[in-house]
Write an enzyme that holds these catalytic residues in place. Sequence first.
Site, PDB file in Angstrom:
ATOM      1  N   CYS A 147       0.833  -1.208   0.000  1.00  0.00           N
ATOM      2  CA  CYS A 147       0.000   0.000   0.000  1.00  0.00           C
ATOM      3  C   CYS A 147       0.871   1.262   0.000  1.00  0.00           C
ATOM      4  O   CYS A 147       1.555   1.525  -0.967  1.00  0.00           O
ATOM      5  CB  CYS A 147      -0.979  -0.038   1.175  1.00  0.00           C
ATOM      6  SG  CYS A 147      -2.302   1.178   1.017  1.00  0.00           S
ATOM      7  N   HIS A 168      -3.859  -4.913   0.152  1.00  0.00           N
ATOM      8  CA  HIS A 168      -3.349  -5.427   1.423  1.00  0.00           C
ATOM      9  C   HIS A 168      -3.432  -6.949   1.422  1.00  0.00           C
ATOM     10  O   HIS A 168      -4.497  -7.502   1.706  1.00  0.00           O
ATOM     11  CB  HIS A 168      -4.176  -4.867   2.589  1.00  0.00           C
ATOM     12  CG  HIS A 168      -3.939  -3.421   2.842  1.00  0.00           C
ATOM     13  ND1 HIS A 168      -2.931  -2.972   3.665  1.00  0.00           N
ATOM     14  CD2 HIS A 168      -4.539  -2.313   2.351  1.00  0.00           C
ATOM     15  CE1 HIS A 168      -2.932  -1.639   3.685  1.00  0.00           C
ATOM     16  NE2 HIS A 168      -3.900  -1.221   2.895  1.00  0.00           N
ATOM     17  N   GLU A 202      -2.359  -8.899   3.576  1.00  0.00           N
ATOM     18  CA  GLU A 202      -2.633  -9.357   4.951  1.00  0.00           C
ATOM     19  C   GLU A 202      -4.097  -9.228   5.316  1.00  0.00           C
ATOM     20  O   GLU A 202      -4.513  -9.682   6.385  1.00  0.00           O
ATOM     21  CB  GLU A 202      -1.749  -8.585   5.941  1.00  0.00           C
ATOM     22  CG  GLU A 202      -2.193  -7.160   6.279  1.00  0.00           C
ATOM     23  CD  GLU A 202      -1.842  -6.112   5.230  1.00  0.00           C
ATOM     24  OE1 GLU A 202      -1.447  -6.486   4.111  1.00  0.00           O
ATOM     25  OE2 GLU A 202      -1.981  -4.901   5.536  1.00  0.00           O
TER      26      GLU A 202
END
Lengths: 215, 261
Positions: free
Chosen positions: A82, A193, A195
């Site tokens: 990001c 993202h 994650e």
Amino acid sequence: MATIAVIDYGMGNLRSVGKALEHVDARSRILVTDDPATIRRADRVVLPGVGAIRECMAQLRRLELDAVIREVGSNKPFLGVCLGMQALLTTSEENGGMEALGMFPGEVRHFTACFAEAGVPTPGKVPHMGWNQVRQTRAHPLWRGIPDGSWFYFVHSYFVPLLDDAWTAGMTTYGLEFTAVIARENIIATQFHPEKSQTAGLALLANFTRWDGTA
Amino acid sequence: MTLAKRIVPCLDVDQGRVVKGVKFVDIRDAGNPVEIAQRYDRAGADEITFLDITASSDGRETLVQVVEAVASEVFMPLTVGGGIRTPADIRRMLNAGADKVGINTAAIDNPDFVHQAAQRFGSQCIVVAIDAKRVSGADEPSRWEVFTHGGRRPTGIDAVSWAQRMAASGAGEILLTSMDRDGTREGFDISLTRAVSDAVPVPVIASGGVGCLQHLVEGVVGGGADAVLAASIFHFGEHTIAEAKAYMAAQGVVVRLAEDP
């Protein structure tokens, strides 16, 4: 034991990146750190990031991490996420124009201005927030096992415009096409993202933990 | 390729347990937050929102632990709202693993709080939650007002202009709840959702009143919402997320489906 340094520059949700890496890689030690020596010694480095570029660059310079990032960005597997991707460009128009790390030539742009310039007929809401599909523009070890067109979670108002094809591994469309994944030699960076992207994101992170840094 | 409309299950949390009230009365225990979050993760929910309805500050610490536990097991976007009043509250929730925080009453008490929070943490993690109630009569043009305290206390603030002001202050998203519809299962207040969605440049999450899958479609199509939030229809197993997405997709709404890549 192999180590993965997650660069902590005082911004954003570092816990999630660290937890996700721990989840996919029990063999490595995950070090959330701002210590240059630890980052230099690590086998892999992650530059996460949410928030504004001004604060990001100010913190990186204050902690003298900008030179460290340029260094490890040239010699070990490196993942930007990001804002940690946007910071790799030359400049960003965020915060009235900011000089960034300059590892890739180009300027980070704002969606609203670019929607107007491009004459996008029905511009979407900004931030670009939610799940969008990523088109894999070329093969890369980090795409292993991840189908082309998989959905990933995005949240950003600024974006990296299309770069040289040789440096792009993924593109996404939101009114206009933009770079979703940068890849060059040992560097990979995602606008989304991983994650926070459930199965597909964890698969990408798992691939990163096994990547030797060659494309 | 385009951005998918999101389905967001909302978990009301009291003292670390998930509950859901019907018009904030008659609260029922619907389970353990980590287990529920894992279930929604596997089911393909696009985000999860935790709304802390705990009155005491001790209970708030419990929520931090809940967020930490969930964020260690579930790798999807998490929003936390309820009782967020200071930058320290925001920092604590983000550090615990939340991606976004919902700010409600604190923004009304101090409108500059949202601006400060967005400057410090970034707009992407600042959600302004607005509880709105229709105050216009049947023959008047529609008007909604912002309410606090679970819909009991009027503020005199026009809901649409408040949403605009909050977006201009740096809110990255608006979570819009119709207090007229919340808990009724009669569907979203579509004209409220449309009025706010058309008025602000940021995404809007429609909330309050979902009783069936068609309501989710109406929130997106009629209301112009970017995401739809629901609780009871999912918590009590009436519908799965997959059913909701299949239904929305069949009506032409772009959603992220499990069978997609």
